[in-house]
Write a protein that holds these residues in place. Structure first.
Motif, PDB file in Angstrom:
ATOM      1  N   SER A 124      86.525 -10.083 -16.592  1.00  0.00           N
ATOM      2  CA  SER A 124      87.410  -8.926 -16.762  1.00  0.00           C
ATOM      3  C   SER A 124      88.812  -9.282 -16.318  1.00  0.00           C
ATOM      4  O   SER A 124      89.032  -9.673 -15.169  1.00  0.00           O
ATOM      5  CB  SER A 124      86.896  -7.734 -15.944  1.00  0.00           C
ATOM      6  N   ARG A 125      89.756  -9.119 -17.227  1.00  0.00           N
ATOM      7  CA  ARG A 125      91.162  -9.384 -16.894  1.00  0.00           C
ATOM      8  C   ARG A 125      91.678  -8.425 -15.836  1.00  0.00           C
ATOM      9  O   ARG A 125      92.503  -8.783 -15.004  1.00  0.00           O
ATOM     10  CB  ARG A 125      92.048  -9.221 -18.143  1.00  0.00           C
ATOM     11  N   SER A 126      91.199  -7.191 -15.876  1.00  0.00           N
ATOM     12  CA  SER A 126      91.763  -6.160 -15.022  1.00  0.00           C
ATOM     13  C   SER A 126      91.022  -5.981 -13.702  1.00  0.00           C
ATOM     14  O   SER A 126      91.586  -5.422 -12.759  1.00  0.00           O
ATOM     15  CB  SER A 126      91.790  -4.821 -15.770  1.00  0.00           C
ATOM     16  N   SER A 135      88.912 -10.383 -21.381  1.00  0.00           N
ATOM     17  CA  SER A 135      87.730  -9.638 -20.976  1.00  0.00           C
ATOM     18  C   SER A 135      86.679  -9.765 -22.067  1.00  0.00           C
ATOM     19  O   SER A 135      86.967  -9.604 -23.250  1.00  0.00           O
ATOM     20  CB  SER A 135      88.076  -8.158 -20.770  1.00  0.00           C
ATOM     21  N   ALA A 512      98.771  -6.255 -25.387  1.00  0.00           N
ATOM     22  CA  ALA A 512      98.596  -6.959 -24.114  1.00  0.00           C
ATOM     23  C   ALA A 512      99.699  -7.975 -23.861  1.00  0.00           C
ATOM     24  O   ALA A 512      99.696  -8.640 -22.829  1.00  0.00           O
ATOM     25  CB  ALA A 512      97.236  -7.657 -24.087  1.00  0.00           C
ATOM     26  N   SER A 515     101.586  -8.088 -20.466  1.00  0.00           N
ATOM     27  CA  SER A 515     100.964  -8.677 -19.282  1.00  0.00           C
ATOM     28  C   SER A 515     100.801 -10.183 -19.404  1.00  0.00           C
ATOM     29  O   SER A 515     100.664 -10.871 -18.394  1.00  0.00           O
ATOM     30  CB  SER A 515      99.585  -8.037 -19.037  1.00  0.00           C
ATOM     31  N   TYR A 544      89.973  -1.281 -22.276  1.00  0.00           N
ATOM     32  CA  TYR A 544      89.391  -1.738 -21.011  1.00  0.00           C
ATOM     33  C   TYR A 544      90.033  -3.051 -20.570  1.00  0.00           C
ATOM     34  O   TYR A 544      90.260  -3.280 -19.382  1.00  0.00           O
ATOM     35  CB  TYR A 544      87.886  -1.908 -21.183  1.00  0.00           C
ATOM     36  N   GLY A 546      93.027  -4.016 -21.068  1.00  0.00           N
ATOM     37  CA  GLY A 546      94.447  -3.907 -20.777  1.00  0.00           C
ATOM     38  C   GLY A 546      95.348  -3.877 -21.993  1.00  0.00           C
ATOM     39  O   GLY A 546      96.574  -3.911 -21.858  1.00  0.00           O
ATOM     40  N   GLN A 548      97.264  -1.988 -24.597  1.00  0.00           N
ATOM     41  CA  GLN A 548      97.764  -0.620 -24.787  1.00  0.00           C
ATOM     42  C   GLN A 548      98.315  -0.471 -26.203  1.00  0.00           C
ATOM     43  O   GLN A 548      99.226  -1.196 -26.600  1.00  0.00           O
ATOM     44  CB  GLN A 548      98.841  -0.319 -23.744  1.00  0.00           C
ATOM     45  N   GLY A 581      91.329   5.803 -20.617  1.00  0.00           N
ATOM     46  CA  GLY A 581      92.540   5.019 -20.827  1.00  0.00           C
ATOM     47  C   GLY A 581      93.320   5.399 -22.054  1.00  0.00           C
ATOM     48  O   GLY A 581      94.126   4.614 -22.562  1.00  0.00           O
ATOM     49  N   PRO A 607     102.409  -1.567 -16.474  1.00  0.00           N
ATOM     50  CA  PRO A 607     101.182  -1.618 -15.656  1.00  0.00           C
ATOM     51  C   PRO A 607     100.425  -0.312 -15.583  1.00  0.00           C
ATOM     52  O   PRO A 607      99.196  -0.310 -15.504  1.00  0.00           O
ATOM     53  CB  PRO A 607     101.714  -2.048 -14.281  1.00  0.00           C
ATOM     54  N   THR A 610      99.131   3.698 -20.887  1.00  0.00           N
ATOM     55  CA  THR A 610      97.908   4.186 -21.520  1.00  0.00           C
ATOM     56  C   THR A 610      98.033   4.074 -23.029  1.00  0.00           C
ATOM     57  O   THR A 610      99.144   4.066 -23.586  1.00  0.00           O
ATOM     58  CB  THR A 610      97.623   5.663 -21.174  1.00  0.00           C
TER      59      THR A 610
END
Length: 783
Positions: A124-126, A135, A512, A515, A544, A546, A548, A581, A607, A610
Motif C-alpha cells: 500500500s502506497r498510503s 498499491s 497520482a 505524489s 485507495y 492515492g 485523485q 475518498g 495530500p 479527494t
C-alpha cells in the motif's frame, strides 16, 4: 490511441551486475535472507504474536517463496532509482524484507504484518511505512497500473517538465492473467509503444486450490507476442541446461517439457529414489534419461528437478539484460510455489503455514536463529556491501514541492434557456481555458471512444488529443468534419478503446502524479453512467492508492428512455453516496455543474485531496427554474449550498409538505409543487446535489464524524419540518435517510426495477417518478 516511440524514453537501461562469482555468492546469500525474513514475518504474525480473538491472520509463505529469486535479482542487480515496481499482492513480505535489508524499514515493523497500524496485508502506497510504488491487492489491477503510470509519466513530460527516466515493472502471478481486465490493457493499441513497461510473470502453475492442469504457457507467449510485446521465457536454470548438454539431455528436456503440470509438481514431493523411478517415464527416451540421472548423486538430482529459470539467479539476470526498451516486454519465469520451503510444490500450499518444527528446520538449513530472526548482514561482508551499494544506487530525490494552483469558484455566467447538465460539462471546461488558463492547462480528459456523445467535442477541438509525437490529421480539410482529431504532444484529451477498466486505471495514475513527481494533474474521465459499475472496482482501488480524479457518468438514469433497461443506470447514486475518498454530485442545472466541477477540481492533486463523481443527464431543463440570485452575496450563498450538498429552491411560509428532488427530477418536483399549491397544500422544494455530503453532515451533527453540519440547518431547519417526499432518477434509498434528520413521515420515490423502452413520460410513469406520482405521494402524507 497510438503512442509513437519516444527515443528519450527507450535509452539503454544500465545494470551494475559484473557476473563475478563473489557477486553471485553475495546475491545468493541475500536471496536466502529474503526468503527467511519474508517467511519469518508471516510466521511471527501467525505463530508468535498473541491472537486473543483466534481469528485467522494469514499470509502467503509459498507465494512469497516463488518470487524471492525474481525480486532479489531485480532489486540488487538491475533496478535504477527512476524505476517503479508493482509487486504482486501476496509477495508483500518479500518487498518489506528487501526494504529492510536496504535500510528503508525499521526492524520494529517486521513483527507487525497484518497488525493494526503495521505492515499491510498487501503493498500500500498510503499505509505502509516503507517505499511502495503501487498499491496492489485486487487481482489484475496492480498488474496493469504501471502501464497507466508509464502513460501518465509521458504526459507529465510533454506538458510540465522532465520527470527523469525509468522502467515500469509489474510482478504478476500467473493466476492474474485470468483477469479479463489484464488483457484489455495488454491489447490497447497504444500500449505497444510503451517500451518502459516490463511484466515478470511468476509462472508457478498453481492456483488457490490445485495445480493447474493446462497452464498453456506457450499460448500465453503467443498472445503477448500478437499484442506486440517482446517475450522472454526463462524455463530452466544453469544446472538443468548443463544436464541437457550431456548424453541423454535432449530426451530429458523433451520429457520435462511434455510432462503435465501435476506430474511435474508431484516429483517435488518425492524422495530421490522415487524421482529416479518416476522421472524417466515410459516414453522412447526413458532409457537415456535413466542412464543420465544415474550419474547424479541424490543432492544433484533433487536440485536439478527444482532448477527452474525463475529461481536461477544467472538465468534471471540474463533475461533482464534482454529487455530492449523499444516495446513492452513480458518475462515468463517458470517457478515452484513454495520454493525452498517444506511446503514446496504441495497442491494446497497457497495459504499453508509452516509448523513450528518446520520453521525450526528451515532456520537450521539457512543458518539462522529462530529466536532472533531479524538479523541484517554485517557491513564488512560481501552481502552487506551489496545491500549498501544497492541502497545508494536506488536512493531517490525528494518529491518537489507542489505548485499553488488557483481554480476559480464561480466563472460568473448565469445560463439561460434550456440545457442539459451533460452539455454544461463541455462548456465549463471551455470557460476554464479562458478564465484560468494555468489551471486549465493541467486538466486532462479521458474517455473510451465516447468524446462526441458526451459533449466533449468542443473541448477536444480546443485542446487537441495527446500523442507523444504529432500526427497528421487527414480530415482537417474536410468541411463536414465537425470534430477535429488533432494529435500532438500538447493535447489534453486521451482516448482509449471501449474498456472502462482501462479508463479508470489511467485517470487513477494521472491523479497520482502530484505524489510521484510533484506535478498535479486534474484528470476527468467521462463514460456512460450505466458502465460506472463495470469500472467501479479499479476506480475505487485507484482512490485507495492515492489517485485523485473526477469520474463523470453521463448520460444517466431512466431519463435515457429510448435506450431501454440495459442502458438505464439505477444504482449509481448509491455508489456516489458510499464510495470512500470521493464526493459525489448530481447537479440539476448548468450552473450547478459549473460550481460542483470547479469545487471538485480544486480538491485534486494535494495530500488532503479527494476524488469526485458527477452524474449528469441528457434531460433538457429550463435553466430559469434555477432562480439564481442576482445579488452577489446571495449568489455566493447559493454556490456554497450547491457545493455543500443542496439548496432550497422554493420556500413557502405555510408549507405543509417538503419535496426533495435530485438532478433532472427537479422539473417534476417543481411542477408537483405548483399543483399542490393550487390544491391548497403548499410545499417547499429542496434541490439535492450531494446526498453523500448531507449524510456526512448528519453524522457530524450526531458526533459520529468530523466536519460541519451548517448545510442541514439551511436545508432542514427543525421549525420547517413537514412530511417529506423524495424523488430521484435512481434507487429511492439514496435519499431515504433525509427523513430521519427531523424524524418526519416520508415517501421515497425512485427507480428500483429494470427499465423499459419508451417516451420520457411513459417511462417516468412506469417507475412512479412522474409529476402525478409526486403529487399523490405528498397528498397521502398529509392529514
Amino acid at each position: 490511441m497510438s503512442l509513437p516511440v519516444s527515443l528519450d524514453s527507450v535509452t539503454p537501461h544500465p545494470t551494475d551486475h559484473t557476473g563475478a562469482s563473489e557477486d553471485l555468492a553475495a546475491l545468493e546469500a541475500i536471496r536466502q535472507r529474503v526468503l527467511w525474513l519474508s517467511t519469518s514475518m508471516i510466521h511471527h504474525a501467525n505463530r508468535v504474536r498473541p491472537n486473543p480473538t483466534g481469528l485467522k491472520v494469514g499470509g502467503h509463505q509459498a507465494s512469497c517463496a516463488s518470487m524471492v529469486s525474481i525480486m532479489t535479482t531485480l532489486w540488487f542487480e538491475h533496478l535504477q532509482p527512476g524505476d517503479r515496481v508493482s509487486v504482486k499482492p501476496h509477495a508483500s513480505p518479500v518487498l518489506h524484507s528487501i526494504n529492510y535489508l536496504l535500510g528503508e524499514l525499521d526492524e520494529k515493523y517486521l513483527t507487525t504484518l497484518r497488525e493494526f497500524g503495521g505492515l499491510q496485508s498487501y503493498p500500500s502506497r498510503s499505509k505502509d511505512p516503507d517505499t511502495v510504488d503501487y498499491s496492489t491487492g485486487s487481482v489484475g489491477i496492480g498488474a496493469t497500473a504501471p502501464i497507466w503510470g508509464a502513460m501518465a509519466r509521458r504526459y507529465v513530460d510533454t506538458h510540465l517538465g522532465d520527470t527523469g527516466r525509468g522502467r515500469q515493472y509489474s510482478l504478476v502471478g500467473d493466476a492474474e492473467l485470468d483477469e479479463g481486465a489484464v488483457w484489455e490493457a495488454i491489447l490497447d493499441p497504444g500500449i505497444t509503444d510503451l517500451g518502459e513497461v516490463v511484466w515478470i510473470v511468476d509462472l508457478n502453475r498453481q492456483s488457490l486450490d490445485r495445480v493447474v492442469p493446462h497452464i498453456a504457457a506457450r499460448r500465453l507467449e503467443k498472445m503477448f507476442d500478437a499484442a506486440g510485446w517482446q517475450v522472454v521465457t526463462v524455463k530452466f536454470g544453469t544446472l538443468l541446461e548443463e544436464l541437457f548438454a550431456r548424453p541423454g539431455g535432449d530426451a530429458l528436456r523433451t520429457r520435462i517439457l511434455d510432462m503435465p503440470n501435476p506430474e511435474y509438481q508431484r516429483l517435488l514431493r518425492c524422495t530421490p529414489a522415487e524421482v529416479r523411478d518416476r522421472l524417466p517415464g515410459d516414453g522412447p527416451g526413458s532409457t537415456q534419461i535413466a542412464e543420465l540421472i544415474a550419474t547424479l548423486d541424490d543432492a544433484t538430482l533433487t536440485a536439478a528437478v527444482r532448477n527452474l529459470g525463475g529461481h536461477d539467479l544467472r538465468a534471471l539476470s540474463e533475461a533482464y539484460r534482454q529487455i530492449d526498451d523499444t516495446r513492452p516486454t513480458v518475462i515468463i519465469a517458470y517457478t515452484i510455489k513454495g520454493y525452498g520451503l517444506p511446503t514446496e510444490g504441495h497442491p494446497q500450499n497457497h495459504s499453508a503455514l509452516l509448523t513450528v518444527d518446520e520453521y525450526t528446520q528451515l532456520a537450521s538449513a539457512l543458518g539462522m536463529d529462530p529466536q532472533h530472526p531479524w538479523g541484517r548482514f554485517a557491513a564488512d561482508t560481501s552481502a552487506g556491501q551489496l545491500c549498501q551499494s544497492t541502497a545508494d544506487r536506488l536512493r531517490r530525490d525528494a518529491t518537489p514541492a507542489l505548485p499553488n494552483l488557483t481554480i476559480p469558484t464561480d466563472i460568473g455566467r448565469t445560463p439561460k434557456g434550456t440545457a442539459t447538465t451533460q452539455a454544461a460539462l463541455g462548456r465549463v471546461l471551455l470557460d476554464l481555458t479562458r478564465e484560468a488558463p494555468e489551471a486549465a492547462g493541467r486538466v486532462v480528459t479521458v474517455s473510451p471512444d465516447v468524446s462526441s456523445t458526451t459533449n466533449l467535442g468542443g473541448w477536444v477541438n480546443k485542446v487537441g488529443v495527446w500523442s507523444a509525437a504529432e500526427r497528421h490529421n487527414w480530415f482537417a480539410d474536410d468541411a463536414e468534419t465537425i470534430m477535429h482529431w488533432n494529435e500532438r504532444p500538447t493535447g489534453q484529451h486521451m482516448e482509449l478503446g471501449i474498456a472502462e477498466t482501462n479508463l479508470v486505471g489511467l485517470i487513477g495514475e494521472l491523479g497520482a502524479t502530484w505524489s510521484r513527481w510533484g506535478q498535479p494533474l486534474l484528470p476527468i474521465g467521462v463514460l456512460y453512467d450505466p458502465f460506472v459499475e463495470r469500472a467501479l472496482e479499479p476506480w475505487s482501488y485507484g482512490i485507495y492508492a492515492g489517485g485523485q480524479s473526477i469520474l463523470v457518468g453521463t448520460p444517466s438514469g431512466v431519463t435515457l428512455a429510448a435506450e431501454g433497461g440495459a442502458h438505464q443506470s439505477i444504482k449509481t447514486p448509491s455508489i456516489g453516496l458510499e464510495q470512500p475518498g470521493c464526493i459525489s454530485y448530481e447537479p440539476a442545472f448548468a450552473i450547478d455543474v459549473e460550481w460542483t466541477l470547479l469545487a471538485s477540481l480544486a480538491r485534486l492533486g494535494r495530500p488532503d485531496g479527494t476524488s469526485a463523481y458527477l452524474r449528469l443527464s441528457t434531460r433538457p431543463v429550463d435553466q430559469t427554474l434555477a432562480a439564481v440570485p442576482t445579488d452577489p452575496a446571495a449568489r455566493e450563498r447559493r454556490r456554497r449550498q450547491v457545493v455543500a450538498g443542496g439548496y432550497p429552491i422554493r420556500r413557502r411560509d405555510d408549507a405543509q409538505a417538503t419535496i426533495v428532488a435530485m438532478g433532472a427530477m427537479i422539473t417534476e418536483a417543481l411542477a408537483a409543487a405548483d399543483r399542490l399549491e393550487a390544491s391548497g397544500a403548499p410545499a417547499d422544494v429542496l434541490c439535492i446535489t450531494s446526498p453523500g455530503l448531507l449524510f456526512e453532515a448528519w453524522q457530524a451533527r450526531q458526533g459520529r464524524a468530523s466536519g460541519q453540519s451548517w448545510i442541514l440547518d439551511q436545508l432542514f431547519p427543525a421549525d420547517r419540518a413537514t412530511p417529506m417526499v423524495t424523488v430521484l432518477d435512481g434507487h429511492p434509498h439514496t435519499l431515504a435517510f433525509l427523513a430521519g434528520i427531523n424524524r418526519v413521515r416520508s415517501t421515497c420515490l425512485g427507480v428500483s426495477k429494470f427499465g423499459q423502452v419508451g417516451g420520457l413520460d411513459d417511462v417516468y410513469r412506469y417507475h412512479g417518478i412522474d409529476t402525478d406520482s409526486i403529487v399523490a405521494a405528498a397528498l397521502d402524507l398529509l392529514p
